[in-house]
Enzyme design. Structure first.
Site, PDB file in Angstrom:
ATOM      1  N   CYS A  78       0.708  -1.342  -0.042  1.00 49.66           N
ATOM      2  CA  CYS A  78       0.095  -0.163  -0.092  1.00 49.66           C
ATOM      3  C   CYS A  78       0.832   1.248  -0.031  1.00 49.66           C
ATOM      4  CB  CYS A  78      -0.913   0.049   1.164  1.00 49.66           C
ATOM      5  SG  CYS A  78      -2.505   1.253   0.949  1.00 49.66           S
ATOM      6  N   HIS A 166      -3.767  -5.219   0.401  1.00 49.63           N
ATOM      7  CA  HIS A 166      -3.332  -5.461   1.685  1.00 49.63           C
ATOM      8  C   HIS A 166      -3.338  -7.000   1.655  1.00 49.63           C
ATOM      9  CE1 HIS A 166      -2.793  -1.749   3.990  1.00 49.63           C
ATOM     10  NE2 HIS A 166      -3.717  -1.492   3.162  1.00 49.63           N
ATOM     11  N   GLU A 168      -2.300  -9.096   3.834  1.00 49.26           N
ATOM     12  CA  GLU A 168      -2.344  -9.565   5.375  1.00 49.26           C
ATOM     13  C   GLU A 168      -3.753  -9.517   5.676  1.00 49.26           C
ATOM     14  OE1 GLU A 168      -1.500  -4.960   5.598  1.00 49.26           O
ATOM     15  OE2 GLU A 168      -1.084  -6.419   4.169  1.00 49.26           O
ATOM     16  N   SER A 220      -3.051 -12.034  36.358  1.00 47.32           N
ATOM     17  CA  SER A 220      -4.187 -11.450  35.989  1.00 47.32           C
ATOM     18  C   SER A 220      -5.313 -12.451  35.860  1.00 47.32           C
ATOM     19  CB  SER A 220      -4.064 -10.793  34.690  1.00 47.32           C
ATOM     20  OG  SER A 220      -4.168 -11.380  33.645  1.00 47.32           O
ATOM     21  N   GLY A 221      -5.056 -13.928  35.703  1.00 48.56           N
ATOM     22  CA  GLY A 221      -5.986 -14.696  35.671  1.00 48.56           C
ATOM     23  C   GLY A 221      -6.300 -15.147  34.043  1.00 48.56           C
ATOM     24  N   GLY A 222      -5.448 -14.261  33.205  1.00 45.31           N
ATOM     25  CA  GLY A 222      -5.459 -14.307  31.631  1.00 45.31           C
ATOM     26  C   GLY A 222      -4.550 -15.517  31.107  1.00 45.31           C
ATOM     27  N   VAL A 223      -4.502 -15.593  29.763  1.00 45.19           N
ATOM     28  CA  VAL A 223      -3.481 -16.534  29.384  1.00 45.19           C
ATOM     29  C   VAL A 223      -2.268 -15.743  29.121  1.00 45.19           C
ATOM     30  CG1 VAL A 223      -4.359 -15.936  26.820  1.00 45.19           C
ATOM     31  CG2 VAL A 223      -3.262 -18.062  27.301  1.00 45.19           C
ATOM     32  N   ASP A 224      -2.124 -14.617  28.885  1.00 39.19           N
ATOM     33  CA  ASP A 224      -0.760 -13.949  28.889  1.00 39.19           C
ATOM     34  C   ASP A 224       0.083 -14.003  30.225  1.00 39.19           C
ATOM     35  OD1 ASP A 224      -1.592 -13.347  26.321  1.00 39.19           O
ATOM     36  OD2 ASP A 224      -2.324 -11.279  26.852  1.00 39.19           O
ATOM     37  N   SER A 225      -0.481 -13.689  31.327  1.00 40.81           N
ATOM     38  CA  SER A 225       0.357 -13.766  32.568  1.00 40.81           C
ATOM     39  C   SER A 225       0.650 -15.161  33.013  1.00 40.81           C
ATOM     40  CB  SER A 225      -0.336 -12.978  33.693  1.00 40.81           C
ATOM     41  OG  SER A 225      -1.638 -13.440  33.971  1.00 40.81           O
TER      42      SER A 225
END
Length: 506
Positions: A78, A166, A168, A220-225
């Protein structure tokens, strides 16, 4: 390890380019448009991203490409395509027929290395107001659409290609093929970026980086942490001290259930109930950005107090992922939203920061988690905002509003699971609206709260469509919320897509 560099000119789709390259099991990095890493032999190719600017604007990004152009393969996307033409003597101007959204390749050169395997009349995604009016002599058109004569070109005598569309974006049907042709075929990159290789290299790096130092991490309880904690636990064991703070804005019963799961995973974790601290700090505040900052500040205060109980901690670990770092401050300098992982905590606590996931996208984090044996209950959890329900309560926050939202949200999320719809949805939740509406319950008139159900489908979170949930399911959930949650008499369903709406309401 082979590497693709993506130079970011500020496009909303830059992260998607990186994600698509990673899906080809090839490592890539996003760098500012003027920060090419000279002298790095692992760089096998460069992609120039799109941009919100026109190449004809004075403030447009116009870097010197001589450090790599003609030496290694280059793909302009682009704005990148327009910029290459512009600096080479071509002409870029405003298009008479602007293309936004779906278009189809009317013609293309299937023998060109970039288009091998692309199907006839393949759909592509356009997003531009300018167009290439005139190409330099050594530029050859290799694809066109009905409205854009120069949809793609290559430069004779150098390994440089460019596309006006684009590849992607999900809606570009053969976009993965085009990117694979460039990354693997033209650049010759090896497909050696895998979850297993990431775990092995990251654990080794963490051991070298941290040595015998103590590290503290806020869960945090999330997947990342969770994945970040497991990587650190694998690398340094009990040197990692995890703190799980209940800010009073978690989902119903989440604090106790998640804390128990963390202990079963073998993590060294301490739970802290600080809900009243946060409620007091948030009292009377309605502005979304101020609420985020108050919640972030409150977390710092609680986390700092708990961390001071530990001795000789030198490192602060965070579950920051790649999109967090880019989204917190865009290349144009415009703040999109404050992120809970990029506050002033490290400086305040005089700690160094370690971010095991800083190079990963969300889907890659999940792949790494699975590779490490983390239960699917953590891996498949929907994304949840760092400020929690604080940004799903529009207006000021009170314990009573939190109670109402927690109960309604619990019915919705459990309903999705019960009806086998949870895994078909990227993210879901309930929003408590700052309005009341008239209703009738039994023989009495009511004047109570309205909530909105929000559920979206997405592959990356950058774009999203509202989930077309079955009518019978929505009817059942609406009835259950109104019948069981005291204080709600109306339920609506959000059918907005991103863009123009965002996934969260605040």
């Amino acid at each position: 390890m082979d590497k693709i560099i993506i130079l970011d000119f500020g496009s909303q789709y830059t992260q998607l380019i990186a994600r698509r390259v990673r899906e080809l099991h090839t490592y890539c990095e996003i760098l500012p448009y003027n920060k090419f890493p000279e002298g790095d032999p692992t760089v096998k190719g460069v992609i120039l991203s799109g941009s919100p600017f026109s190449v004809n604007q004075a403030e447009a990004f116009k870097p010197d490409l001589s450090a790599f152009r003609k030496r290694i393969p280059l793909l302009g996307v682009c704005y990148g395509a327009q910029y290459l033409a512009h600096i080479s003597g071509g002409r870029v101007g405003s298009s008479d027929s602007r293309e936004y959204g779906r278009a189809r390749l009317a013609t293309f050169d299937g023998s060109d290395p970039l288009f091998q395997g692309v199907r006839g009349h393949s759909q592509v995604w356009m997003s531009h107001g300018d167009t290439i009016v005139e190409l330099p002599q050594n530029f050859r058109i290799i694809a066109s659409t009905a409205d854009v004569p120069v949809a793609a070109y290559r430069i004779e005598g150098e390994p440089t290609w460019a596309v006006q569309f684009h590849p992607e974006v999900f809606h570009s049907e053969d976009g993965p093929t085009i990117l694979r042709n460039f990354v693997h075929g033209i650049c010759g990159c090896q497909a050696d970026w895998t979850p297993a290789s990431f775990i092995e290299s990251t654990v080794k790096e963490l051991r070298q980086q941290l040595g015998t130092d103590q590290v503290v991490l806020g869960l945090s309880g999330g997947v990342d942490s969770t994945v970040a904690a497991m990587l650190l636990n694998k690398a340094i064991g009990q040197q990692l001290h995890c703190i799980f703070v209940d800010n009073g804005l978690l989902r119903l019963n989440e604090f106790s259930s998640v804390l128990k799961h963390y202990q079963l995973l073998g993590l060294n974790v301490t739970g802290v109930d600080a809900s009243q601290h946060f409620y007091e700090a948030l009292k009377g505040e309605s502005d979304p950005e101020k609420k985020r900052k108050i919640i972030g500040k409150g977390f710092i205060e609680v986390f700092e107090a708990e961390a001071k109980k530990l001795s000789d901690v030198k490192w602060l670990a965070q579950g920051t992922i790649y999109p967090d770092r880019i989204e917190s401050l865009s290349i144009t300098g415009m703040v999109i939203k404050s992120h809970h992982n990029v506050g002033g905590l490290p400086e305040r606590m005089h700690m160094q920061v370690v971010e095991p996931l800083k190079l990963l996208f969300k889907d890659e984090v999940r792949q790494v988690g699975r590779e490490m044996g983390i239960p699917e209950s953590f891996i498949t959890r929907h994304p949840f905002p760092g400020p929690g329900l604080g940004v799903r309560i529009l207006g000021d926050i009170t314990p009573e509003k939190v109670r109402i939202l927690q109960e309604a949200d619990d019915i919705f999320i459990n309903g999705l699971r019960k009806h086998k719809l949870y895994d078909q949805v990227w993210q879901a939740g309930v929003i408590l609206l700052p309005i009341r509406s008239v209703g009738v319950m039994g023989d009495e008139r009511t004047y109570e709260n309205a909530v909105a159900l929000r559920a979206v489908t997405s592959t990356d979170g950058m774009t999203a469509d509202w989930a077309d949930l079955p009518n019978d399911f929505l009817r059942a959930i609406s009835n259950e919320i109104i019948n069981k949650v005291r204080g709600i008499n109306r339920v609506v369903y959000d059918i907005s897509s991103k863009p123009p709406a965002t996934i969260e309401w605040e």
